[in-house]
Design an enzyme around this catalytic site. Sequence first.
Site, PDB file in Angstrom:
ATOM      1  N   VAL A  60      48.605  34.277  10.877  1.00 10.63           N
ATOM      2  CA  VAL A  60      47.755  35.504  10.424  1.00 10.63           C
ATOM      3  C   VAL A  60      48.416  36.273   9.274  1.00 10.63           C
ATOM      4  O   VAL A  60      48.041  36.608   8.651  1.00 10.63           O
ATOM      5  CB  VAL A  60      47.124  36.324  11.575  1.00 10.63           C
ATOM      6  CG1 VAL A  60      48.330  37.203  12.190  1.00 10.63           C
ATOM      7  CG2 VAL A  60      46.223  37.196  10.849  1.00 10.63           C
ATOM      8  N   GLY A 139      44.371  47.353  13.455  1.00  8.56           N
ATOM      9  CA  GLY A 139      43.529  46.212  13.217  1.00  8.56           C
ATOM     10  C   GLY A 139      43.262  45.337  14.455  1.00  8.56           C
ATOM     11  O   GLY A 139      43.050  46.018  15.468  1.00  8.56           O
ATOM     12  N   ILE A 141      44.967  43.265  16.168  1.00  8.01           N
ATOM     13  CA  ILE A 141      45.908  43.107  17.158  1.00  8.01           C
ATOM     14  C   ILE A 141      46.026  44.574  17.733  1.00  8.01           C
ATOM     15  O   ILE A 141      46.185  44.796  18.847  1.00  8.01           O
ATOM     16  CB  ILE A 141      47.201  42.363  16.940  1.00  8.01           C
ATOM     17  CG1 ILE A 141      47.051  40.927  16.597  1.00  8.01           C
ATOM     18  CG2 ILE A 141      48.146  42.611  17.821  1.00  8.01           C
ATOM     19  CD1 ILE A 141      47.950  40.341  15.930  1.00  8.01           C
ATOM     20  N   PRO A 164      41.288  55.816   7.762  1.00  4.07           N
ATOM     21  CA  PRO A 164      40.621  56.104   9.341  1.00  4.07           C
ATOM     22  C   PRO A 164      39.746  55.059   9.135  1.00  4.07           C
ATOM     23  O   PRO A 164      38.984  54.756   8.456  1.00  4.07           O
ATOM     24  CB  PRO A 164      40.006  57.581   9.078  1.00  4.07           C
ATOM     25  CG  PRO A 164      40.452  58.434   7.953  1.00  4.07           C
ATOM     26  CD  PRO A 164      40.775  57.134   6.956  1.00  4.07           C
ATOM     27  N   ARG A 222      56.081  42.753  12.040  1.00  2.00           N
ATOM     28  CA  ARG A 222      57.284  41.930  11.337  1.00  2.00           C
ATOM     29  C   ARG A 222      58.529  42.872  11.346  1.00  2.00           C
ATOM     30  O   ARG A 222      58.403  44.014  11.312  1.00  2.00           O
ATOM     31  CB  ARG A 222      56.809  41.577   9.880  1.00  2.00           C
ATOM     32  CG  ARG A 222      55.514  40.551   9.750  1.00  2.00           C
ATOM     33  CD  ARG A 222      56.351  39.114   9.944  1.00  2.00           C
ATOM     34  NE  ARG A 222      55.392  38.076   9.523  1.00  2.00           N
ATOM     35  CZ  ARG A 222      54.543  37.590  10.656  1.00  2.00           C
ATOM     36  NH1 ARG A 222      54.558  37.972  11.744  1.00  2.00           N
ATOM     37  NH2 ARG A 222      53.674  36.717  10.214  1.00  2.00           N
ATOM     38  N   HIS A 270      59.984  36.139  18.505  1.00  2.00           N
ATOM     39  CA  HIS A 270      58.869  36.115  17.718  1.00  2.00           C
ATOM     40  C   HIS A 270      57.889  35.048  18.569  1.00  2.00           C
ATOM     41  O   HIS A 270      57.589  33.943  18.142  1.00  2.00           O
ATOM     42  CB  HIS A 270      59.136  35.573  16.382  1.00  2.00           C
ATOM     43  CG  HIS A 270      57.976  35.718  15.271  1.00  2.00           C
ATOM     44  ND1 HIS A 270      58.210  35.750  14.071  1.00  2.00           N
ATOM     45  CD2 HIS A 270      56.703  35.843  15.565  1.00  2.00           C
ATOM     46  CE1 HIS A 270      56.921  36.175  13.583  1.00  2.00           C
ATOM     47  NE2 HIS A 270      56.268  36.221  14.457  1.00  2.00           N
ATOM     48  N   ILE A 271      57.429  35.345  19.687  1.00  2.88           N
ATOM     49  CA  ILE A 271      56.609  34.516  20.591  1.00  2.88           C
ATOM     50  C   ILE A 271      55.255  35.175  20.919  1.00  2.88           C
ATOM     51  O   ILE A 271      54.572  34.785  21.684  1.00  2.88           O
ATOM     52  CB  ILE A 271      57.248  34.156  22.024  1.00  2.88           C
ATOM     53  CG1 ILE A 271      57.579  35.449  22.772  1.00  2.88           C
ATOM     54  CG2 ILE A 271      58.301  33.434  21.784  1.00  2.88           C
ATOM     55  CD1 ILE A 271      58.112  35.275  24.412  1.00  2.88           C
ATOM     56  N   GLY A 272      55.019  36.036  19.906  1.00  2.00           N
ATOM     57  CA  GLY A 272      53.309  36.744  20.126  1.00  2.00           C
ATOM     58  C   GLY A 272      52.461  35.928  20.312  1.00  2.00           C
ATOM     59  O   GLY A 272      51.632  36.064  21.381  1.00  2.00           O
ATOM     60  N   SER A 273      52.281  34.696  19.584  1.00  2.00           N
ATOM     61  CA  SER A 273      51.164  34.021  19.836  1.00  2.00           C
ATOM     62  C   SER A 273      51.368  32.669  20.471  1.00  2.00           C
ATOM     63  O   SER A 273      50.846  31.878  20.574  1.00  2.00           O
ATOM     64  CB  SER A 273      50.652  33.375  18.476  1.00  2.00           C
ATOM     65  OG  SER A 273      51.592  32.707  17.857  1.00  2.00           O
TER      66      SER A 273
HETATM   67  P1  NDP Z   1      44.819  42.838  10.742  1.00  2.00           P
HETATM   68  O1  NDP Z   1      44.728  42.966   9.253  1.00  2.00           O
HETATM   69  O2  NDP Z   1      43.728  43.078  11.600  1.00  2.00           O
HETATM   70  O3  NDP Z   1      45.662  44.469  11.006  1.00  2.00           O
HETATM   71  C1  NDP Z   1      46.741  44.933  10.117  1.00  2.00           C
HETATM   72  C2  NDP Z   1      46.665  46.396  10.052  1.00  2.00           C
HETATM   73  O4  NDP Z   1      47.725  47.073   9.497  1.00  2.00           O
HETATM   74  C3  NDP Z   1      45.433  47.011   9.650  1.00  2.00           C
HETATM   75  O5  NDP Z   1      44.733  47.853  10.889  1.00  2.00           O
HETATM   76  C4  NDP Z   1      45.846  47.901   8.476  1.00  2.00           C
HETATM   77  O6  NDP Z   1      45.310  49.312   8.437  1.00  2.00           O
HETATM   78  C5  NDP Z   1      47.389  48.147   8.892  1.00  2.00           C
HETATM   79  N1  NDP Z   1      48.111  48.683   7.852  1.00  2.00           N
HETATM   80  C6  NDP Z   1      48.137  48.116   6.512  1.00  2.00           C
HETATM   81  N2  NDP Z   1      48.790  49.139   6.017  1.00  2.00           N
HETATM   82  C7  NDP Z   1      49.174  50.188   6.665  1.00  2.00           C
HETATM   83  C8  NDP Z   1      50.204  51.454   6.521  1.00  2.00           C
HETATM   84  N3  NDP Z   1      50.754  51.714   5.431  1.00  2.00           N
HETATM   85  N4  NDP Z   1      50.426  51.939   7.597  1.00  2.00           N
HETATM   86  C9  NDP Z   1      50.038  51.544   8.880  1.00  2.00           C
HETATM   87  N5  NDP Z   1      48.934  50.746   8.940  1.00  2.00           N
HETATM   88  C10 NDP Z   1      48.671  49.690   7.940  1.00  2.00           C
HETATM   89  O7  NDP Z   1      45.840  42.179  11.078  1.00  2.00           O
HETATM   90  P2  NDP Z   1      46.219  41.541  12.683  1.00  2.00           P
HETATM   91  O8  NDP Z   1      46.305  42.514  13.507  1.00  2.00           O
HETATM   92  O9  NDP Z   1      45.347  40.260  12.917  1.00  2.00           O
HETATM   93  O10 NDP Z   1      47.860  41.171  12.508  1.00  2.00           O
HETATM   94  C11 NDP Z   1      48.623  42.030  12.063  1.00  2.00           C
HETATM   95  C12 NDP Z   1      50.190  41.345  11.905  1.00  2.00           C
HETATM   96  O11 NDP Z   1      50.422  41.135  13.173  1.00  2.00           O
HETATM   97  C13 NDP Z   1      50.073  40.140  11.171  1.00  2.00           C
HETATM   98  O12 NDP Z   1      49.981  40.470   9.660  1.00  2.00           O
HETATM   99  C14 NDP Z   1      51.462  39.706  11.489  1.00  2.00           C
HETATM  100  O13 NDP Z   1      52.623  40.092  10.717  1.00  2.00           O
HETATM  101  C15 NDP Z   1      51.733  40.076  12.810  1.00  2.00           C
HETATM  102  N6  NDP Z   1      51.517  39.190  13.948  1.00  2.00           N
HETATM  103  C16 NDP Z   1      52.729  39.088  14.836  1.00  2.00           C
HETATM  104  C17 NDP Z   1      52.479  37.928  15.889  1.00  2.00           C
HETATM  105  C18 NDP Z   1      53.865  37.831  16.523  1.00  2.00           C
HETATM  106  O14 NDP Z   1      53.888  36.743  17.089  1.00  2.00           O
HETATM  107  N7  NDP Z   1      54.669  38.748  16.713  1.00  2.00           N
HETATM  108  C19 NDP Z   1      51.536  37.370  16.012  1.00  2.00           C
HETATM  109  C20 NDP Z   1      50.163  37.693  15.135  1.00  2.00           C
HETATM  110  C21 NDP Z   1      50.387  38.398  14.225  1.00  2.00           C
HETATM  111  P3  NDP Z   1      44.364  49.535   7.264  1.00  2.00           P
HETATM  112  O15 NDP Z   1      43.155  48.656   7.425  1.00  2.00           O
HETATM  113  O16 NDP Z   1      44.068  50.908   7.564  1.00  2.00           O
HETATM  114  O17 NDP Z   1      45.334  49.282   6.088  1.00  2.00           O
HETATM  115  C1  DGY Z   2      51.530  35.363  12.878  1.00  2.00           C
HETATM  116  O1  DGY Z   2      50.367  34.370  12.963  1.00  2.00           O
HETATM  117  O2  DGY Z   2      51.600  36.061  11.810  1.00  2.00           O
HETATM  118  C2  DGY Z   2      52.596  35.375  13.978  1.00  2.00           C
HETATM  119  O3  DGY Z   2      53.822  35.960  13.544  1.00  2.00           O
HETATM  120  C3  DGY Z   2      52.800  33.922  14.361  1.00  2.00           C
HETATM  121  O4  DGY Z   2      51.754  33.606  15.196  1.00  2.00           O
END
Ligand code: NDP
Ligand code: DGY
Length: 305
Positions: A60, A139, A141, A164, A222, A270-273
């Site tokens: 994602v 967002g 997650i 918001p 990240r 990095h095993i979130g998913s």
């Molecule tokens: P979303 O797009 O649904 O959520 C991302 C969030 O980041 C939004 O709510 C957005 O808020 C927020 N954001 C953007 N800019 C800012 C800011 N300046 N300050 C605070 N928040 C901000 O994505 P997902 O929830 O699906 O995924 C989020 C991230 O999680 C991915 O991009 C990926 O990097 C990471 N991830 C990690 C995994 C792992 O294995 N550890 C697995 C999957 C994902 P707003 O809309 O207000 O800008």
């Molecule tokens: C992602 O999807 O961005 C994660 O980091 C791995 O699933």
Amino acid sequence: MYPCSCSIQQWDSDEPIPRSELLAGVAGKHGLLCLLSDRIDKEVLDAAGSNLKVISTLSVGVDHLALEEIKKRGIRVGYTPDILTDATAELSVALLLATCRRLPEAVEEVKNGGWTTWKPLWMCGYGLSGSTVGIIGLGRIGQAVARRLKPFGVKKFLYTGSHPKPESAVEFQADFVPLAKLAEESDFVVVTCSLTPDTKGMCNKDFFSQMKKTSVFINTSRGAVVNQEDLYQALVSGQIVAAGLDVTTPEPLPTDNPFLSLKNCVILPHIGSATYATRSAMSVLSANNLLAGLKGESMPSEFQL
Ligand code: NDP
Ligand code: DGY
């Protein structure tokens, strides 16, 4: 315009493709399916040439893609939102609990003879009941994490973002606050935002110095959202109590990295998913994104550039 069948050139290994192989292999291709460990920058796009119409990433997160350059070239991008939300939220909660209740440290004490008897304050940590949880990035997650934490008795949710989101926040009665207030008031900070130029290095010395000395910091977004040197100092100096990280800079973290000698830091690779079902669904979705992009059809999940 595009053929209904396609030929595939595959890097058939779980290990990342070497850069030289990627640059050679992508030449002339119409589509590219990549992992988050593949940096798709101008060099790769130049190597691919003007045939390249679609990039599908098995993630994602899209921070490994040179989005401006991709947009300029009219290339479409597929990604894997939603289907990994539950697995990643679950892992975030597991990491939070492991960190605040000191599980890896406690397991180690059982093995190394540190468990001598039951002692009133030994291995005490911090619990969620009655706490304030701050979510950086409410967002997909972030909301799924809040939904799972609520039944633990969290008293208050705070969140930050670029604006918001009352429709998302209502379920948790979460308050939108500036980053500094979130740092000051949260007992647990959970980072679930995407990595963008705005969020890069956002959790830095200033941020950690605003947190309470009894607060716990969790990052499953990240590694680059955090200034890691500043986090290290905050953990060593007792500025914050503990951190749990599923993501680091770099990845993998070298085994001699000072973070790995900290008892108050839990680091996962990095095993979130990483559940079988989720990775399988991600694979199917990314293949379908690629095929739809090649056929010029709408993708199941297209990232809007
Ligand atoms: P979303 O797009 O649904 O959520 C991302 C969030 O980041 C939004 O709510 C957005 O808020 C927020 N954001 C953007 N800019 C800012 C800011 N300046 N300050 C605070 N928040 C901000 O994505 P997902 O929830 O699906 O995924 C989020 C991230 O999680 C991915 O991009 C990926 O990097 C990471 N991830 C990690 C995994 C792992 O294995 N550890 C697995 C999957 C994902 P707003 O809309 O207000 O800008
Ligand atoms: C992602 O999807 O961005 C994660 O980091 C791995 O699933």
